[in-house]
Design a protein around this motif. Structure first.
Motif, short mmCIF file in Angstrom:
data_model
loop_
_atom_site.label_atom_id
_atom_site.label_comp_id
_atom_site.label_asym_id
_atom_site.label_seq_id
_atom_site.Cartn_x
_atom_site.Cartn_y
_atom_site.Cartn_z
N GLY A 1 55.58 70.92 125.23
CA GLY A 1 55.64 69.55 124.74
C GLY A 1 56.30 69.40 123.39
O GLY A 1 56.59 68.28 122.96
N ASN A 2 56.57 70.52 122.70
CA ASN A 2 57.22 70.45 121.40
C ASN A 2 58.70 70.09 121.54
O ASN A 2 59.31 70.29 122.59
N ALA A 3 59.27 69.59 120.46
CA ALA A 3 60.71 69.35 120.42
C ALA A 3 61.44 70.68 120.27
O ALA A 3 60.92 71.63 119.65
N LEU A 4 62.64 70.77 120.82
CA LEU A 4 63.43 71.99 120.69
C LEU A 4 64.02 72.09 119.29
O LEU A 4 64.39 71.07 118.70
N PRO A 5 64.12 73.30 118.75
CA PRO A 5 64.69 73.46 117.41
C PRO A 5 66.14 72.99 117.34
O PRO A 5 66.90 73.13 118.30
N GLY A 6 66.52 72.45 116.18
CA GLY A 6 67.92 72.12 115.94
C GLY A 6 68.47 70.98 116.76
O GLY A 6 69.69 70.88 116.93
N ARG A 7 67.62 70.10 117.28
CA ARG A 7 68.09 68.97 118.10
C ARG A 7 67.51 67.67 117.55
O ARG A 7 66.45 67.22 117.98
N PRO A 8 68.21 67.03 116.62
CA PRO A 8 67.73 65.76 116.04
C PRO A 8 67.57 64.69 117.11
O PRO A 8 68.39 64.59 118.02
N GLN B 1 60.25 76.89 116.91
CA GLN B 1 59.67 76.42 118.18
C GLN B 1 58.32 75.77 118.00
O GLN B 1 57.93 74.90 118.77
N ALA B 2 57.56 76.20 116.98
CA ALA B 2 56.22 75.67 116.76
C ALA B 2 56.25 74.30 116.07
O ALA B 2 55.20 73.68 115.90
N ASN B 3 57.42 73.83 115.68
CA ASN B 3 57.58 72.54 114.99
C ASN B 3 56.78 72.47 113.69
O ASN B 3 56.21 71.42 113.34
N ARG B 4 56.79 73.56 112.95
CA ARG B 4 56.09 73.59 111.66
C ARG B 4 57.03 73.44 110.48
O ARG B 4 56.61 72.97 109.42
N ARG B 5 58.29 73.86 110.64
CA ARG B 5 59.26 73.76 109.56
C ARG B 5 60.26 72.66 109.90
O ARG B 5 61.07 72.80 110.82
N GLU B 6 60.16 71.56 109.17
CA GLU B 6 60.95 70.37 109.49
C GLU B 6 61.98 70.08 108.41
O GLU B 6 61.69 70.17 107.21
N LEU B 7 63.19 69.72 108.83
CA LEU B 7 64.24 69.29 107.92
C LEU B 7 64.19 67.77 107.76
O LEU B 7 63.88 67.06 108.70
N ALA B 8 64.52 67.31 106.56
CA ALA B 8 64.55 65.88 106.31
C ALA B 8 65.80 65.25 106.93
O ALA B 8 66.78 65.93 107.23
N SER B 9 65.78 63.94 107.10
CA SER B 9 66.95 63.21 107.59
C SER B 9 68.07 63.28 106.55
O SER B 9 67.82 63.53 105.37
N ASP C 1 76.21 62.66 96.79
CA ASP C 1 75.70 63.99 96.43
C ASP C 1 74.32 64.26 97.05
O ASP C 1 73.42 64.81 96.41
N ALA C 2 74.17 63.85 98.31
CA ALA C 2 72.90 64.09 99.00
C ALA C 2 72.68 65.58 99.21
O ALA C 2 73.60 66.30 99.60
N ARG C 3 71.49 66.05 98.96
CA ARG C 3 71.14 67.45 99.16
C ARG C 3 70.63 67.63 100.58
O ARG C 3 69.51 67.24 100.90
N VAL C 4 71.48 68.17 101.43
CA VAL C 4 71.13 68.28 102.85
C VAL C 4 71.36 69.71 103.33
O VAL C 4 72.04 70.51 102.70
N ASN C 5 70.77 69.99 104.49
CA ASN C 5 70.90 71.30 105.14
C ASN C 5 71.44 71.10 106.54
O ASN C 5 71.32 70.02 107.13
N ASP C 6 72.03 72.18 107.09
CA ASP C 6 72.47 72.09 108.48
C ASP C 6 71.27 72.27 109.39
O ASP C 6 70.13 72.41 108.94
N VAL C 7 71.51 72.27 110.71
CA VAL C 7 70.39 72.33 111.67
C VAL C 7 69.67 73.67 111.65
O VAL C 7 68.61 73.80 112.25
N TRP C 8 70.23 74.67 110.97
CA TRP C 8 69.54 75.95 110.84
C TRP C 8 68.85 76.10 109.49
O TRP C 8 68.28 77.13 109.19
N GLY C 9 68.96 75.07 108.64
CA GLY C 9 68.26 75.11 107.37
C GLY C 9 69.07 75.59 106.19
O GLY C 9 68.53 75.73 105.08
N TYR C 10 70.37 75.84 106.37
CA TYR C 10 71.18 76.35 105.27
C TYR C 10 71.80 75.19 104.49
O TYR C 10 72.26 74.22 105.08
N PRO C 11 71.82 75.28 103.16
CA PRO C 11 72.33 74.17 102.34
C PRO C 11 73.81 73.88 102.62
O PRO C 11 74.61 74.79 102.80
N LEU C 12 74.14 72.60 102.65
CA LEU C 12 75.51 72.17 102.82
C LEU C 12 76.07 71.72 101.47
O LEU C 12 75.31 71.41 100.55
N PRO C 13 77.41 71.70 101.31
CA PRO C 13 78.00 71.32 100.02
C PRO C 13 77.59 69.92 99.59
O PRO C 13 77.37 69.04 100.42
#
Length: 224
Positions: free
Chosen positions: A127-134, A165-173, A200-212
């Motif tokens: 029932g959890n959401a799949l990782p990396g799929r907004p 997979q456990a949906n415990r580590r969430e990235l912000a919009s 200059d928004a501080r964002v990460n990609d779908v794997w959690g790595y910082p983007l420029p």
């Protein structure tokens, strides 16, 4: 005169073998998994397209059902690894369109909604959401031309998503704004100024790595 089109497709993939990248990684942020099993999928979609002289609108509904889905998930703060999820389902809609207003202005936009669901037999994951799929993704663009000058503005939104997979580590919009300006210095020479992520928004990609963050670039283009 408007044109209408309605279509639907069904695709059945018996097997989809793991790629070289999924098996062996890149010796960096992606760790390979040589124990991956091939995934299978049954997918179908149905859509429509309405077209006019000044623009068009498209819409698609899709439904994908997987067996042994190969999915990347974060294993630590520095690495991601592909794993076999088991059964999973991804369904949603995609909408897009473009409209020309006069000869000098055009607007375009797109939106995707996807509901991804882990349907494996693991009790705490089912029932959890799949990782990396907004769940929500959207974009809009405006282009305008006045004499020797042309400008555009891009906006991209991506909903928060999970890294594991456990949906415990969430990235912000994320909200990314990117304007650009062009001027024709001569008939064959164009000078450009581009800004990426101007807020200059501080964002990460779908794997959690910082983007420029905010970046600027100047270009000079000559057409022969």
């Amino acid at each position: 005169m408007a044109n209408e089109a309605v279509s639907s497709e069904v695709h059945v993939h018996v097997t989809n073998a793991p790629s070289f990248f999924e098996l062996f990684g890149d010796r960096g942020s992606v760790v390979g998994n040589t124990g991956l099993e091939p995934e299978s999928a049954v997918t179908w979609d149905a859509g429509f397209r309405l077209a006019h002289q000044t623009g068009w609108v498209e819409g698609v509904y899709f439904d994908h059902r997987y067996g042994n889905l190969i999915q990347f998930a974060q294993t630590s703060q520095a690495t991601s690894r592909p794993v076999n999820i088991g059964k999973a389902r991804v369904r949603g809609i995609e909408l897009s369109g473009r409209k020309a207003i006069g000869k000098n202005l055009s607007l375009s936009s797109n939106y995707t909604y996807q509901n991804s669901e882990d349907r494996s037999n693991v009790p705490h994951l089912t029932g959890n959401a799949l990782p990396g799929r907004p769940r929500h993704k959207a974009g809009a663009r405006a282009d305008i031309r006045i004499g020797r000058f042309s400008a555009s503005y891009d906006y991209v939104f991506e909903d928060g998503n999970f890294l594991d997979q456990a949906n415990r580590r969430e990235l912000a919009s994320r909200h990314i704004h990117s304007p650009s300006l062009r001027v024709s210095v001569r008939k064959s020479i164009q000078l450009g100024l581009d800004a990426k992520n101007i807020t200059d928004a501080r964002v990460n990609d779908v794997w959690g790595y910082p983007l420029p963050g905010r970046s600027w670039s100047v270009s000079l283009k000559e057409t022969w």
